[in-house]
Design a protein around this motif. Structure first.
Motif, short mmCIF file in Angstrom:
data_model
loop_
_atom_site.label_atom_id
_atom_site.label_comp_id
_atom_site.label_asym_id
_atom_site.label_seq_id
_atom_site.Cartn_x
_atom_site.Cartn_y
_atom_site.Cartn_z
N CYS A 1 10.03 12.30 0.50
CA CYS A 1 11.15 12.85 -0.26
C CYS A 1 10.96 12.74 -1.77
N ALA A 2 9.86 12.16 -2.21
CA ALA A 2 9.61 11.96 -3.63
C ALA A 2 9.12 13.25 -4.29
N PRO A 3 9.41 13.43 -5.58
CA PRO A 3 9.09 14.71 -6.25
C PRO A 3 7.60 15.00 -6.40
N TYR A 4 6.75 13.97 -6.44
CA TYR A 4 5.31 14.20 -6.63
C TYR A 4 4.51 13.86 -5.37
N MET A 5 5.13 14.05 -4.21
CA MET A 5 4.48 13.66 -2.96
C MET A 5 3.21 14.45 -2.68
N LYS A 6 3.17 15.72 -3.06
CA LYS A 6 2.01 16.56 -2.72
C LYS A 6 0.72 16.00 -3.30
N GLN A 7 0.70 15.70 -4.59
CA GLN A 7 -0.52 15.22 -5.23
C GLN A 7 -0.94 13.87 -4.67
N VAL A 8 0.04 12.99 -4.40
CA VAL A 8 -0.27 11.66 -3.87
C VAL A 8 -0.88 11.77 -2.47
N LEU A 9 -0.32 12.62 -1.62
CA LEU A 9 -0.84 12.75 -0.26
C LEU A 9 -2.18 13.48 -0.23
N LEU A 10 -2.40 14.39 -1.14
CA LEU A 10 -3.72 15.01 -1.23
C LEU A 10 -4.78 13.97 -1.53
N ILE B 1 0.84 -1.20 0.00
CA ILE B 1 0.00 0.00 0.00
C ILE B 1 0.87 1.24 0.00
N LEU B 2 1.82 1.30 0.93
CA LEU B 2 2.72 2.45 0.99
C LEU B 2 3.71 2.46 -0.17
N ARG B 3 4.15 1.28 -0.59
CA ARG B 3 5.05 1.21 -1.74
C ARG B 3 4.37 1.76 -2.99
N GLY B 4 3.07 1.49 -3.12
CA GLY B 4 2.33 2.02 -4.25
C GLY B 4 2.29 3.54 -4.24
N LEU B 5 2.02 4.11 -3.08
CA LEU B 5 2.03 5.57 -2.96
C LEU B 5 3.41 6.13 -3.25
N ARG B 6 4.42 5.44 -2.74
CA ARG B 6 5.79 5.91 -2.95
C ARG B 6 6.19 5.85 -4.42
N HIS C 1 -1.41 23.70 2.94
CA HIS C 1 -0.22 24.51 3.22
C HIS C 1 0.96 23.62 3.60
N THR C 2 0.67 22.62 4.43
CA THR C 2 1.71 21.69 4.85
C THR C 2 2.35 20.98 3.66
N LEU C 3 1.53 20.51 2.73
CA LEU C 3 2.05 19.77 1.59
C LEU C 3 2.84 20.67 0.63
N VAL C 4 2.35 21.87 0.40
CA VAL C 4 3.07 22.79 -0.48
C VAL C 4 4.41 23.17 0.15
N ALA C 5 4.40 23.42 1.46
CA ALA C 5 5.64 23.76 2.16
C ALA C 5 6.63 22.59 2.12
N THR C 6 6.11 21.38 2.29
CA THR C 6 6.97 20.20 2.27
C THR C 6 7.60 20.02 0.90
N GLU C 7 6.82 20.22 -0.13
CA GLU C 7 7.31 20.08 -1.50
C GLU C 7 8.33 21.18 -1.84
N SER C 8 8.28 22.29 -1.10
CA SER C 8 9.10 23.46 -1.44
C SER C 8 10.49 23.45 -0.81
N ILE C 9 10.80 22.44 -0.02
CA ILE C 9 12.11 22.39 0.62
C ILE C 9 12.93 21.24 0.03
N ALA C 10 14.22 21.25 0.29
CA ALA C 10 15.11 20.22 -0.26
C ALA C 10 14.60 18.82 0.11
N PRO C 11 14.66 17.86 -0.82
CA PRO C 11 14.11 16.52 -0.56
C PRO C 11 15.04 15.63 0.25
N THR C 12 15.41 16.12 1.43
CA THR C 12 16.18 15.31 2.37
C THR C 12 15.28 14.95 3.54
N PRO C 13 15.48 13.79 4.16
CA PRO C 13 14.53 13.35 5.19
C PRO C 13 14.27 14.36 6.29
#
Length: 450
Positions: free
Chosen positions: A212-221, A166-171, A254-266
């Motif tokens: 840390c994935a590049p398209y995390m915002k849309q997936v988490l929405l 399930i999580l692997r699919g989202l990732r 706001h949380t997702l946009v902010a998360t996507e806007s910072i360097a993709p390090t853990p």
């Protein structure tokens, strides 16, 4: 053409490993994510091999190579060849799954089809070798072309077998930018509660990679309900309005946009994902209908610490994330004195991170450039302070505990208070950072005025 694409990217050591197995009469293919990524024109770092050879036969074929047999009972031998590591696994079919994660037993097979139909998603079933080219037994090429992530076979069964899928699919979706196929998405949501049966460590690992994935915002929405299974504290953020002139999203968006806007390090992604978790608890609305979230940074840090512990993050990560969340809403310094006071309070490492955090936070607000000038000044002040080696912490102070003891101050508490007093005086430019001047300044402050 497809085979040529993989052949151009596949390392020489992989080709030699496959050829060696074939030379000994075994079927052998590169399989899984590496083939998928190579077909997308990416450069894989890990290549897995599936083969008709049994574990003992794999060992014999690579008898001149270093081997690791930790997965031998499941058919996997790790072989080191020409500086590369390959997990080589016998074709296998899985037995029944009893714990939503591992099969009760595995049986070895001589057929490639048995091996690929037990895998998670069609794009991960693609196989390749130089002799036969790309082998597609599950429709993975078509899904790759359409940028679709589809479960192999019956989606509901795939996720009930192994809930971590399930999580692997989202990732995968967030990493590749692929749309999750309708029935696969439905099964993900319907089986999400099974994640509670998975070890916290594995959930943590997949969740961090997802962030840390590049398209995390849309997936988490789209799939926030999955995350709410193991982080139920997320739920109050969803739909929590921020009725202020500075915001254009609810707290979750706001949380997702902010998360996507910072360097993709853990650590940066975790900071931004959790930085406003305290806002729903702190929300008030004034008579003009304007929202306020006073003290939310402290509450957020307090809420997040037990979440990170529950997900088995290490103590260093927990300290790093919570310490920065607790100060993320501090104002950017306007003067050098303010900058040195801030450095004294939070330290250089957090100061540097705070600039990145505030920039990402602002990019998720109504005016994404509102802080540009302030943050540029914050960075310039830091550079000037460091270049001039200006004092902003006790280590840089020209006096220390021994100096004060020699001057007659004996009590430990008094020494600490005195050092803090002198540091503040130096930062505020009331006294130069010189030992003699500091002791004279201290003496003058202690002498009664007449």
């Amino acid at each position: 053409m497809l085979s040529q694409t993989v052949a151009q990217i596949a390392p020489a050591a992989l080709k030699k490993a496959l050829a060696r197995l074939q030379k000994h009469g075994f079927k052998a293919y590169a399989v899984g994510g590496a083939v998928r990524d190579a077909l997308l024109g990416l450069a894989p770092t890990d290549w897995d091999i599936t083969t008709s050879a049994l574990p003992e036969e794999i060992s014999a074929v690579f008898s001149d190579c270093r081997q690791i047999e930790t997965g031998k009972k499941h058919g996997t031998i790790t072989v080191l060849l020409e500086g590369m590591s390959f997990e080589i696994t016998t074709f296998r079919a899985d037995g029944d799954y009893k714990d939503a994660r591992h099969p009760e037993a595995v049986s070895f097979s001589k057929e490639l089809k048995d091996d690929v139909i037990r895998r998670d998603f069609t794009v991960n079933t693609l196989c390749w070798n130089e002799t036969e080219g790309v082998i597609d037994l599950c429709g993975g090429l078509q899904d790759l072309k359409l940028h679709v992530l589809r479960a192999v076979g019956e989606p509901d069964r795939r996720f009930k077998e192994d809930a971590l899928r399930i999580l692997r699919g989202l990732r995968f979706s967030a990493h590749l930018g692929f749309q999750i196929e309708k029935e696969t998405a439905k099964a993900i949501l319907e089986n999400r509660a099974l994640l509670l049966e998975i070890s916290k460590e594995r959930v943590r690992e997949e969740f961090t990679r997802l962030l840390c994935a590049p398209y995390m915002k849309q997936v988490l929405l789209e799939f926030h309900e999955v995350i709410e299974v193991f982080i139920p504290e997320l739920t109050p953020l969803i739909g929590c309005r921020q009725d202020t002139p500075y915001h254009c999203y609810d707290v979750f968006e706001h949380t997702l946009v902010a998360t996507e806007s910072i360097a993709p390090t853990p650590h940066f992604r975790l900071i931004m994902f959790f930085h406003d978790f305290g806002k729903p608890k702190c929300k008030t609305t004034d008579t003009n209908g304007v929202s306020h979230f006073k003290g939310h940074q402290k509450v957020s840090a307090e809420l997040v610490e037990p979440i990170l512990k529950r997900l088995r993050y290490d103590n260093k990560t927990i300290r790093m994330v919570t310490s920065r969340i607790a100060v993320h809403d501090l104002n950017a310094p306007k003067t050098k004195t303010e900058a040195k006071l801030l450095l004294s309070y939070i330290g250089e490492d957090i100061y540097r991170d705070l600039m990145q955090i505030k920039r990402a936070d602002t990019l998720a607000k109504a005016d994404p450039h509102a802080q540009d000038e302030k943050l540029a000044r914050m960075e310039a002040l830091l550079s000037e302070i460091l270049q001039n080696n200006e004092c902003f912490n006790l280590k840089m102070l020209a006096v220390n505990g021994n100096t004060l003891k020699a001057s007659g101050i004996k009590a430990g508490k008094e020494i600490k208070e005195t050092l803090d007093f002198l540091l503040d005086a130096v930062i505020r430019e009331q006294c130069p950072n010189e030992q003699k001047a500091l002791l004279t300044f201290l003496k003058a402050k202690k002498e009664p005025t007449t």
